[in-house]
Design a protein around this motif. Structure first.
Motif, short mmCIF file in Angstrom:
data_model
loop_
_atom_site.label_atom_id
_atom_site.label_comp_id
_atom_site.label_asym_id
_atom_site.label_seq_id
_atom_site.Cartn_x
_atom_site.Cartn_y
_atom_site.Cartn_z
N MET A 1 -8.08 0.36 2.66
CA MET A 1 -6.92 1.14 2.99
C MET A 1 -7.37 2.49 3.57
O MET A 1 -8.37 3.05 3.14
N ILE A 2 -6.62 2.96 4.55
CA ILE A 2 -6.88 4.28 5.12
C ILE A 2 -5.63 5.13 4.93
O ILE A 2 -4.51 4.60 4.93
N GLU A 3 -5.83 6.42 4.74
CA GLU A 3 -4.71 7.33 4.54
C GLU A 3 -4.32 7.97 5.86
O GLU A 3 -5.16 8.55 6.56
N LEU A 4 -3.04 7.83 6.22
CA LEU A 4 -2.51 8.37 7.47
C LEU A 4 -1.29 9.23 7.18
O LEU A 4 -0.78 9.23 6.06
N ILE A 5 -0.82 9.95 8.20
CA ILE A 5 0.33 10.84 8.04
C ILE A 5 1.45 10.40 8.99
O ILE A 5 1.25 10.33 10.20
N ARG A 6 2.61 10.10 8.42
CA ARG A 6 3.78 9.74 9.23
C ARG A 6 4.27 10.97 10.00
O ARG A 6 3.90 12.10 9.69
N LEU A 7 5.13 10.76 10.97
CA LEU A 7 5.68 11.89 11.75
C LEU A 7 6.44 12.87 10.87
O LEU A 7 6.49 14.07 11.18
N ASN A 8 7.04 12.37 9.76
CA ASN A 8 7.79 13.25 8.87
C ASN A 8 6.89 14.04 7.92
O ASN A 8 7.37 14.79 7.09
N GLY A 9 5.56 13.86 8.04
CA GLY A 9 4.61 14.62 7.22
C GLY A 9 4.18 13.93 5.94
O GLY A 9 3.28 14.41 5.26
N HIS A 10 4.80 12.81 5.59
CA HIS A 10 4.43 12.09 4.38
C HIS A 10 3.19 11.23 4.64
O HIS A 10 3.09 10.58 5.68
N THR A 11 2.29 11.23 3.67
CA THR A 11 1.10 10.40 3.80
C THR A 11 1.38 9.00 3.26
O THR A 11 2.28 8.81 2.43
N PHE A 12 0.63 8.03 3.75
CA PHE A 12 0.74 6.65 3.27
C PHE A 12 -0.59 5.96 3.48
O PHE A 12 -1.45 6.44 4.23
N LEU A 13 -0.77 4.85 2.79
CA LEU A 13 -1.99 4.07 2.93
C LEU A 13 -1.70 2.83 3.75
O LEU A 13 -0.67 2.18 3.57
N LEU A 14 -2.61 2.51 4.67
CA LEU A 14 -2.45 1.36 5.54
C LEU A 14 -3.67 0.46 5.40
O LEU A 14 -4.81 0.94 5.44
N ASN A 15 -3.44 -0.82 5.27
CA ASN A 15 -4.52 -1.79 5.21
C ASN A 15 -5.12 -1.89 6.61
O ASN A 15 -4.48 -2.35 7.55
N ALA A 16 -6.37 -1.44 6.76
CA ALA A 16 -7.02 -1.38 8.07
C ALA A 16 -7.19 -2.76 8.69
O ALA A 16 -7.29 -2.88 9.91
#
Length: 69
Positions: A1-16
């Motif tokens: 999983m990698i941590e990214l930032i949505r346009l609204n500023g909230h972070t989330f984890l995405l399965n690479a």
């Protein structure tokens, strides 16, 4: 999983492993293998670095070593 930032500023984890492609339109748009698109604040080269870093951590990217021979 990698941590990214949505346009609204909230972070989330995405399965690479689910990433099919990453583009700049100019916002960074990640297309998943399912066809779903996610737009993030992270720059394309940062997503690339995070994915490669994660793959390296789990042993999917070998470290290249130049050997004279």
């Amino acid at each position: 999983m990698i941590e990214l930032i949505r346009l609204n500023g909230h972070t989330f984890l995405l399965n690479a492993f689910l990433i099919e492609q990453v583009e700049a339109f100019p916002d960074t748009t990640i297309t998943l293998v399912s066809g779903k698109k996610i737009i993030v604040q992270n720059e394309v080269n940062e997503v690339y670095r995070l994915v490669n870093q994660r793959f390296r951590q789990i042993g999917l990217v070998a470290i290249h070593k130049d050997v004279e021979g």
